[in-house]
Write an enzyme that holds these catalytic residues in place. Structure first.
Site, PDB file in Angstrom:
ATOM      1  N   ARG A  43       0.829  -1.233   0.000  1.00 17.33           N
ATOM      2  CA  ARG A  43       0.000   0.000   0.000  1.00 17.33           C
ATOM      3  C   ARG A  43       0.853   1.268   0.000  1.00 17.33           C
ATOM      4  O   ARG A  43       0.522   2.268   0.650  1.00 17.33           O
ATOM      5  CB  ARG A  43      -0.970   0.025   1.199  1.00 17.33           C
ATOM      6  CG  ARG A  43      -1.951  -1.104   1.242  1.00 17.33           C
ATOM      7  CD  ARG A  43      -2.932  -1.095   0.065  1.00 17.33           C
ATOM      8  NE  ARG A  43      -3.694  -2.320   0.062  1.00 17.33           N
ATOM      9  CZ  ARG A  43      -3.316  -3.441  -0.586  1.00 17.33           C
ATOM     10  NH1 ARG A  43      -2.228  -3.464  -1.334  1.00 17.33           N
ATOM     11  NH2 ARG A  43      -4.057  -4.521  -0.511  1.00 17.33           N
TER      12      ARG A  43
ATOM     13  N   SER B  25     -10.280   0.297   4.058  1.00 18.43           N
ATOM     14  CA  SER B  25      -9.442   0.042   5.233  1.00 18.43           C
ATOM     15  C   SER B  25      -8.776   1.333   5.691  1.00 18.43           C
ATOM     16  O   SER B  25      -8.090   1.991   4.912  1.00 18.43           O
ATOM     17  CB  SER B  25      -8.358  -0.985   4.899  1.00 18.43           C
ATOM     18  OG  SER B  25      -8.962  -2.218   4.615  1.00 18.43           O
TER      19      SER B  25
ATOM     20  N   GLU C   5      -3.654   3.936   6.479  1.00 17.28           N
ATOM     21  CA  GLU C   5      -3.575   3.761   5.017  1.00 17.28           C
ATOM     22  C   GLU C   5      -4.098   5.015   4.322  1.00 17.28           C
ATOM     23  O   GLU C   5      -3.663   5.386   3.246  1.00 17.28           O
ATOM     24  CB  GLU C   5      -4.407   2.531   4.618  1.00 17.28           C
ATOM     25  CG  GLU C   5      -4.359   2.223   3.139  1.00 17.28           C
ATOM     26  CD  GLU C   5      -5.011   0.885   2.798  1.00 17.28           C
ATOM     27  OE1 GLU C   5      -4.883  -0.079   3.579  1.00 17.28           O
ATOM     28  OE2 GLU C   5      -5.667   0.819   1.740  1.00 17.28           O
TER      29      GLU C   5
END
Ligand SMILES: Cc1cc2nc3c(=O)[nH]c(=O)nc-3n(C[C@H](O)[C@H](O)[C@H](O)COP(=O)(O)OP(=O)(O)OC[C@H]3O[C@@H](n4cnc5c(N)ncnc54)[C@H](O)[C@@H]3O)c2cc1C
Length: 315
Positions: free
Chosen positions: A171, A220, A290
């Site tokens: 990510r 998320s 994130e």
């Protein structure tokens, strides 16, 4: 504040300019203030022109991983449209415009009987956002499919980077500072009988059952720590249902932080900081956000650099 001269020079590029443009409907969390100047570019030349005028821009994809400050974003906010959101399919690869929506990409490849974008199944972003975030699912990550990435650097130079030069990790990417992704080359393979499409559909059905897709979120909120899942840790710490104003942690999936109606970006920020602190206090694990914060938040608004220094130490 952008000066009149800068705004005139931006207008001369042919880009569409909208001052004080609301971004609320353009961000998945449905909160945050306006762009000082929203600039829609449709060609590479326009993008280069904008990058030659201003040394810093904020790019907005679909805002599906972005928390926009309640006071908005100062300076230029870029939207990539037209040829910068187009798709060119060749025999074993495609060039995908950074502004192209990932679900549109998947549909177009299905129609062409080609596979290659499966890692993006159910990811509601753009190609540019997927590059920057190295977006992915259980079906793979952007880095598995990307062969090269074209970027425009501050000043306007166009550079093509290999996948290795993009510095992809979980990510995360390490693109040159201030680079705007203009398009990406992804590897394709034939899928004439639609086998990968069927696999994807099963995957999407499972996602719908396990994720709260009926309320605004950014998917998320935290990345998964090595060997564990952020959702499991947040749940184990009793955070499901925890609320600050209109921001609430989903009962269905604890890593989804929802706008339950009228949440401000500040409430979502506070909820993220709170959850991170509680998980650290109870487990010693420091979760890594994130989600990207856009706008002028000041230094370290999520307390990442300082760790959880003011928390009670675990143990
Ligand atoms: C319901 C839901 C489910 C999700 N599921 C997943 C999932 O399974 N896997 C996953 O990885 N993510 C998931 N996400 C998160 C998100 O969709 C991805 O991170 C996606 O890649 C973000 O793309 P975007 O276009 O919306 O980027 P944005 O949110 O608009 O931007 C994200 C960052 O990228 C930058 N950026 C965007 N475009 C460019 C560009 N062209 N050039 C330079 N910088 C750029 C922005 O400035 C910002 O810093 C989910 C989100 C939601 C809401």
């Amino acid at each position: 504040m952008l000066s009149d001269d800068v705004i005139t020079a931006l207008g001369a590029t042919g880009a569409k300019l909208t001052p004080q443009a609301s971004l609320t409907r353009k961000a998945y969390w449905k909160c945050g203030g306006p762009a000082e100047l929203l600039v829609e570019v449709k060609t590479l030349a326009q993008l280069q022109g904008v990058m030659a005028v201003v040394d810093r821009v904020t790019v907005l994809g679909r805002g599906s991983n972005a928390l926009i400050h309640d006071a908005g974003i100062s300076g230029v906010v870029l939207l990539l449209k037209g040829e910068l959101a187009a798709l060119e399919i060749a025999e074993d690869h495609a060039w995908v415009g950074a502004g192209m929506k990932l679900n549109a990409l998947l549909n177009r490849l299905d129609q062409a009987g080609m596979a290659g974008a499966e890692p993006f199944s159910g990811v509601p972003g753009t190609m540019g956002g997927a590059v920057v975030m190295n977006a992915g699912t259980r079906l793979g990550e952007a880095k598995d499919r990307i062969e090269s990435v074209e970027v425009v650097l501050p000043g306007g130079a166009v550079v093509t980077l290999t996948a290795e030069e993009c510095g992809f990790s979980y990510r995360h990417s390490a693109l040159p500072a201030g680079a705007v992704v203009s398009r990406a080359k992804i590897a394709l393979s034939p899928d004439p009988d639609g086998a990968r499409m069927v696999q994807r559909e099963g995957f999407l059905v499972r996602r719908k059952a396990t994720q709260p897709l009926d309320k605004p979120s950014c998917g998320s909120t935290f990345t998964n720590p090595e060997g564990d899942s952020a959702g499991r840790l947040l749940d184990a710490c009793g955070l499901k249902g925890h609320r600050i104003g209109g921001a609430v942690i989903s009962e269905l999936h604890a890593n989804f932080f929802l706008n339950d109606g009228g949440a401000s970006s500040e409430e979502l920020r506070q909820l993220i900081v709170h959850a991170r602190r509680v998980v650290y206090q109870q487990t010693g694990v420091l979760l890594r956000p994130e989600v990207k914060l856009l706008g002028d938040w000041g230094p370290d608004p999520l307390g990442v650099d300082e760790g959880c220094a003011d928390s009670v130490q675990p143990g």
